[in-house]
Write a protein that holds these residues in place. Structure first.
Motif, PDB file in Angstrom:
ATOM      1  N   PRO A   9      45.252  49.778  49.616  1.00 12.93           N
ATOM      2  CA  PRO A   9      43.858  49.740  49.186  1.00 12.93           C
ATOM      3  C   PRO A   9      43.254  49.012  47.688  1.00 12.93           C
ATOM      4  CG  PRO A   9      44.525  51.771  48.772  1.00 12.93           C
ATOM      5  CD  PRO A   9      45.404  51.120  48.978  1.00 12.93           C
ATOM      6  N   LYS A  10      44.489  48.205  46.890  1.00 14.11           N
ATOM      7  CA  LYS A  10      43.814  47.567  46.499  1.00 14.11           C
ATOM      8  C   LYS A  10      43.413  45.920  46.820  1.00 14.11           C
ATOM      9  CE  LYS A  10      43.616  49.792  42.118  1.00 14.11           C
ATOM     10  NZ  LYS A  10      42.621  50.345  42.051  1.00 14.11           N
ATOM     11  N   GLU A  11      44.248  45.799  47.749  1.00 17.71           N
ATOM     12  CA  GLU A  11      43.448  44.522  48.751  1.00 17.71           C
ATOM     13  C   GLU A  11      42.743  44.445  49.266  1.00 17.71           C
ATOM     14  OE1 GLU A  11      48.266  44.107  50.509  1.00 17.71           O
ATOM     15  OE2 GLU A  11      46.896  44.877  51.377  1.00 17.71           O
ATOM     16  N   TYR A  12      42.244  46.627  49.710  1.00 16.65           N
ATOM     17  CA  TYR A  12      40.513  46.124  50.535  1.00 16.65           C
ATOM     18  C   TYR A  12      39.316  45.732  49.466  1.00 16.65           C
ATOM     19  CZ  TYR A  12      36.503  49.029  52.512  1.00 16.65           C
ATOM     20  OH  TYR A  12      35.573  49.122  53.273  1.00 16.65           O
ATOM     21  N   SER A  13      39.695  46.326  48.671  1.00 14.65           N
ATOM     22  CA  SER A  13      38.746  46.319  47.268  1.00 14.65           C
ATOM     23  C   SER A  13      38.224  44.819  46.809  1.00 14.65           C
ATOM     24  CB  SER A  13      39.338  47.407  45.873  1.00 14.65           C
ATOM     25  OG  SER A  13      39.268  49.113  46.088  1.00 14.65           O
ATOM     26  N   VAL A  14      39.794  44.326  46.387  1.00 11.54           N
ATOM     27  CA  VAL A  14      39.250  42.741  46.003  1.00 11.54           C
ATOM     28  C   VAL A  14      38.334  42.007  47.615  1.00 11.54           C
ATOM     29  CG1 VAL A  14      40.369  40.897  45.741  1.00 11.54           C
ATOM     30  CG2 VAL A  14      41.781  43.052  44.743  1.00 11.54           C
ATOM     31  N   LEU A  15      39.277  42.148  48.575  1.00 11.88           N
ATOM     32  CA  LEU A  15      38.359  41.719  49.486  1.00 11.88           C
ATOM     33  C   LEU A  15      36.829  41.967  49.814  1.00 11.88           C
ATOM     34  CD1 LEU A  15      38.590  39.891  52.125  1.00 11.88           C
ATOM     35  CD2 LEU A  15      39.675  41.581  53.562  1.00 11.88           C
TER      36      LEU A  15
ATOM     37  N   ARG B 188      38.151  35.966  38.134  1.00 10.12           N
ATOM     38  CA  ARG B 188      38.726  36.662  38.178  1.00 10.12           C
ATOM     39  C   ARG B 188      38.823  38.378  37.153  1.00 10.12           C
ATOM     40  NH1 ARG B 188      41.540  32.259  37.732  1.00 10.12           N
ATOM     41  NH2 ARG B 188      42.829  31.821  38.555  1.00 10.12           N
ATOM     42  N   TYR B 189      37.865  38.474  36.092  1.00  9.85           N
ATOM     43  CA  TYR B 189      37.288  38.888  35.265  1.00  9.85           C
ATOM     44  C   TYR B 189      35.933  40.048  36.005  1.00  9.85           C
ATOM     45  CZ  TYR B 189      34.610  42.639  31.731  1.00  9.85           C
ATOM     46  OH  TYR B 189      34.026  42.553  31.352  1.00  9.85           O
ATOM     47  N   GLU B 190      35.658  39.222  36.763  1.00 10.65           N
ATOM     48  CA  GLU B 190      34.602  40.410  38.420  1.00 10.65           C
ATOM     49  C   GLU B 190      35.484  41.382  39.273  1.00 10.65           C
ATOM     50  OE1 GLU B 190      30.539  38.149  39.120  1.00 10.65           O
ATOM     51  OE2 GLU B 190      32.003  36.331  39.006  1.00 10.65           O
ATOM     52  N   LEU B 191      36.588  39.956  39.685  1.00 13.98           N
ATOM     53  CA  LEU B 191      37.094  41.045  40.966  1.00 13.98           C
ATOM     54  C   LEU B 191      37.794  42.514  40.193  1.00 13.98           C
ATOM     55  CD1 LEU B 191      38.365  37.441  42.165  1.00 13.98           C
ATOM     56  CD2 LEU B 191      36.798  39.113  43.390  1.00 13.98           C
TER      57      LEU B 191
ATOM     58  N   ILE C 189      45.531  39.917  39.619  1.00 16.61           N
ATOM     59  CA  ILE C 189      44.209  38.859  40.721  1.00 16.61           C
ATOM     60  C   ILE C 189      45.123  37.759  41.271  1.00 16.61           C
ATOM     61  CG2 ILE C 189      42.157  37.364  41.114  1.00 16.61           C
ATOM     62  CD1 ILE C 189      41.753  40.472  41.237  1.00 16.61           C
ATOM     63  N   ASP C 190      45.417  37.269  41.228  1.00 15.57           N
ATOM     64  CA  ASP C 190      46.469  35.693  41.582  1.00 15.57           C
ATOM     65  C   ASP C 190      47.369  36.424  43.014  1.00 15.57           C
ATOM     66  OD1 ASP C 190      45.054  34.155  40.181  1.00 15.57           O
ATOM     67  OD2 ASP C 190      46.617  34.364  38.418  1.00 15.57           O
ATOM     68  N   VAL C 191      48.065  37.376  42.230  1.00 17.61           N
ATOM     69  CA  VAL C 191      48.944  38.064  42.967  1.00 17.61           C
ATOM     70  C   VAL C 191      48.290  38.672  44.141  1.00 17.61           C
ATOM     71  CG1 VAL C 191      50.437  39.434  43.294  1.00 17.61           C
ATOM     72  CG2 VAL C 191      50.561  38.923  41.339  1.00 17.61           C
ATOM     73  N   TYR C 192      46.715  39.380  44.704  1.00 14.76           N
ATOM     74  CA  TYR C 192      46.742  39.739  45.572  1.00 14.76           C
ATOM     75  C   TYR C 192      45.853  38.952  46.149  1.00 14.76           C
ATOM     76  CZ  TYR C 192      47.676  45.000  43.898  1.00 14.76           C
ATOM     77  OH  TYR C 192      48.440  46.129  43.884  1.00 14.76           O
ATOM     78  N   ILE C 193      45.473  38.103  45.599  1.00 17.78           N
ATOM     79  CA  ILE C 193      44.831  36.981  46.457  1.00 17.78           C
ATOM     80  C   ILE C 193      46.207  36.200  47.328  1.00 17.78           C
ATOM     81  CG2 ILE C 193      43.690  34.773  46.467  1.00 17.78           C
ATOM     82  CD1 ILE C 193      41.805  36.727  45.740  1.00 17.78           C
ATOM     83  N   SER C 194      46.478  36.079  46.688  1.00 16.12           N
ATOM     84  CA  SER C 194      48.275  35.796  47.034  1.00 16.12           C
ATOM     85  C   SER C 194      48.253  36.798  48.940  1.00 16.12           C
ATOM     86  CB  SER C 194      49.530  35.255  46.618  1.00 16.12           C
ATOM     87  OG  SER C 194      50.570  35.098  47.620  1.00 16.12           O
ATOM     88  N   TYR C 195      48.469  38.265  48.479  1.00 17.53           N
ATOM     89  CA  TYR C 195      48.955  39.292  49.238  1.00 17.53           C
ATOM     90  C   TYR C 195      47.503  38.295  50.395  1.00 17.53           C
ATOM     91  CZ  TYR C 195      51.446  41.559  46.408  1.00 17.53           C
ATOM     92  OH  TYR C 195      52.484  41.815  45.312  1.00 17.53           O
TER      93      TYR C 195
END
Length: 228
Positions: free
Chosen positions: A152-158, A171-174, A190-196
């Motif tokens: 769900p969080k990966e989906y939200s960031v994407l 990063r604040y916006e994301l 955010i950096d972690v989820y961008i990597s994912y």
């Protein structure tokens, strides 16, 4: 007004059919989710009544499958459970309304008429960036013909990135869009989820669509470069 009633309890289904017919509606009945998918795919209904607690395909799953099959007739869920999480699950699956058992038949008829007046919901806009596709209705993500499974969080960031292709999001916006008020501004989450995300939507496909903009944030490029 033509309605599909879906309930595995045959006595209840027949009571609903008789009551709604007496109220001037044209009613078809299905007794499980599989039959409902077949009927709704073959007939254009003004509304669909789905019982949540059915064996096999339950009402929420059936609703989600209807939306995945591009069936956009308004859906009303009948549920014996009034917990917030149950209602949220139904609405997230694409339902338009819900009614908690026990209920009065006149209220069901009135809700169905109200749904029919609204008309069928239009399919939500599918986000596309190159050959990457995100469908907000079904929460499905694909690159080309390949389905991609995201948390769900990966989906939200994407989703946040794809809703504004080529725009740099800091990063604040994301954090705000994906975590709402639950974020910590100094966190590197955010950096972690961008990597994912890169491991799932880019690297297996030999592309590099998510770009780091040093000192500013991240963006997804509408024309991603091949990865090195």
């Amino acid at each position: 007004m033509r309605v599909l009633v879906v309930d595995d309890e045959r006595r209840m289904a027949e009571l609903l059919r008789r009551g709604l017919t007496a109220d001037g509606l044209s009613v078809d009945v299905a007794h499980d989710g599989t039959e409902a998918l077949w009927r709704a795919g073959a007939t254009r209904y003004d509304a669909i009544v789905l019982d949540v607690m059915m064996p096999g395909l339950d009402g929420v799953t059936t609703c989600r499958r209807l939306r995945e099959d591009d069936v956009w007739s308004p859906v009303l869920l009948l549920t014996a459970r009034d917990a917030i999480e149950d209602r949220v699950a139904g609405l997230d699956a694409g339902a338009d309304d819900y009614l908690v058992k026990p209920f009065a038949l006149p209220e069901l008829s009135a809700r169905l008429r109200a749904l029919a007046r609204r008309g069928r919901a239009e399919r939500p806009t599918v986000l596309r960036v190159g050959d990457l596709e995100l469908d907000p209705a079904s929460h499905r993500v694909r690159r080309g013909d390949v389905a991609i499974d995201l948390s769900p969080k990966e989906y939200s960031v994407l989703y946040a990135l794809m809703a504004a292709p080529d725009a740099v999001l800091d990063r604040y916006e994301l954090l705000e869009r994906a975590w709402g008020s639950e974020y910590e501004n100094r966190s590197n989450i955010i950096d972690v989820y961008i990597s994912y995300l890169r491991q799932k939507i880019d690297r297996p496909f030999g592309t590099d669509s998510i770009q780091t903009v040093r000192g500013e944030g991240y963006r997804i490029r509408s024309a991603p470069a091949p990865s090195g």
